[in-house]
Design a protein around this motif. Structure first.
Motif, short mmCIF file in Angstrom:
data_model
loop_
_atom_site.label_atom_id
_atom_site.label_comp_id
_atom_site.label_asym_id
_atom_site.label_seq_id
_atom_site.Cartn_x
_atom_site.Cartn_y
_atom_site.Cartn_z
N UNK A 116 -119.42 -25.36 0.71
CA UNK A 116 -118.85 -24.05 0.29
C UNK A 116 -117.60 -24.13 -0.58
N UNK A 117 -117.00 -25.29 -0.58
CA UNK A 117 -115.65 -25.72 -1.54
C UNK A 117 -116.61 -26.16 -2.58
N UNK A 173 -118.53 -25.65 -8.69
CA UNK A 173 -119.33 -25.00 -9.69
C UNK A 173 -118.85 -23.96 -10.13
N UNK A 174 -118.41 -22.94 -9.73
CA UNK A 174 -117.96 -22.07 -10.29
C UNK A 174 -116.81 -22.11 -11.39
N UNK A 175 -115.92 -23.06 -10.82
CA UNK A 175 -115.05 -23.60 -11.83
C UNK A 175 -115.71 -24.29 -13.09
N UNK A 201 -119.34 -14.68 -3.33
CA UNK A 201 -120.54 -15.57 -3.71
C UNK A 201 -120.22 -16.81 -2.93
N UNK A 202 -119.25 -17.32 -2.90
CA UNK A 202 -119.24 -18.62 -1.95
C UNK A 202 -119.61 -18.43 -0.55
N UNK A 218 -111.30 -31.85 -3.54
CA UNK A 218 -111.79 -30.91 -2.24
C UNK A 218 -111.14 -31.46 -1.24
N UNK A 219 -110.28 -30.92 -0.73
CA UNK A 219 -109.77 -31.62 0.72
C UNK A 219 -110.19 -30.85 1.89
N UNK A 220 -110.74 -31.50 2.84
CA UNK A 220 -111.25 -30.94 4.02
C UNK A 220 -110.81 -31.90 5.33
#
Length: 187
Positions: free
Chosen positions: A68-69, A74-76, A92-93, A56-58
């Motif tokens: 949210x990322x 988790x979906x992945x 969903x996110x 994740x990059x933020x």
């Protein structure tokens, strides 16, 4: 523990605001979190999840932006971040992020909370729906959420008819994994 070693104090504070099971998920799945104050994703947002390298990059130190990322991560991990349908992944996110934001605001006693699901004229209905999924003590009614959430999917697609990938058809028997997400979010 390795994940947190590279964090600045501010980043560590953001990480520690995430629900405990989400923190555990990130550690167990070796999801890397990279902070870049100048980062903007393709649509101008402050964060992205990359399934190729599980990172994740933020550019934000806001825990809800990070959460949210993590939802995409988790979906992945659940095998549902495959772009089929992309609209379901994004819906969903945003829905779960809004639930978490409302719950967090409720727990902290904040009056306002910010929702990111944009339904145009139906925004008031969405905020009322989210608020009505919680009782006065902050207890979340999973069944009420699952019974009513799909009323908003078509509205979401209509409100985003100009966004590529937000209008694809929902697969038959699409598995939303709602209860698994509620468990991770502590709802």
């Amino acid at each position: 523990e390795d994940l947190e070693k590279s964090f600045t104090e501010e980043q560590k504070e953001t990480f520690e605001k995430l629900p405990e099971k989400i923190q555990d998920f990130l550690k167990a799945n070796n999801i890397k979190i990279n902070y870049d104050p100048n980062y903007k994703n393709g649509s101008g947002g402050p964060a992205s999840y990359f399934s190729e390298d599980k990172s994740i990059i933020t550019s934000s130190l806001d825990d809800n932006v990070l959460l949210r990322e993590v939802i995409h991560a988790v979906q992945d991990a659940m095998g549902s971040l495959d772009g089929m349908p992309h609209s379901a992944e994004e819906f969903q996110e945003k829905a779960l992020g809004d639930l978490a934001d409302y719950f967090d605001s409720f727990i902290k006693g904040n009056e306002g909370w910010g929702y990111t699901l944009d339904f145009g004229d139906a925004n008031t209905s969405w905020s009322e729906f989210v608020e009505n999924c919680f009782d006065n003590d902050g207890n979340f009614d999973r069944d009420a959420f699952k019974e009513g959430i799909m009323d908003f999917f078509d509205i979401f697609q209509d409100a985003h008819s100009n966004v590529s990938g937000y209008n694809d058809s929902l697969e038959d028997n699409y598995n939303w994994h709602w209860d698994e997400f509620f468990d991770l979010l502590g709802l």
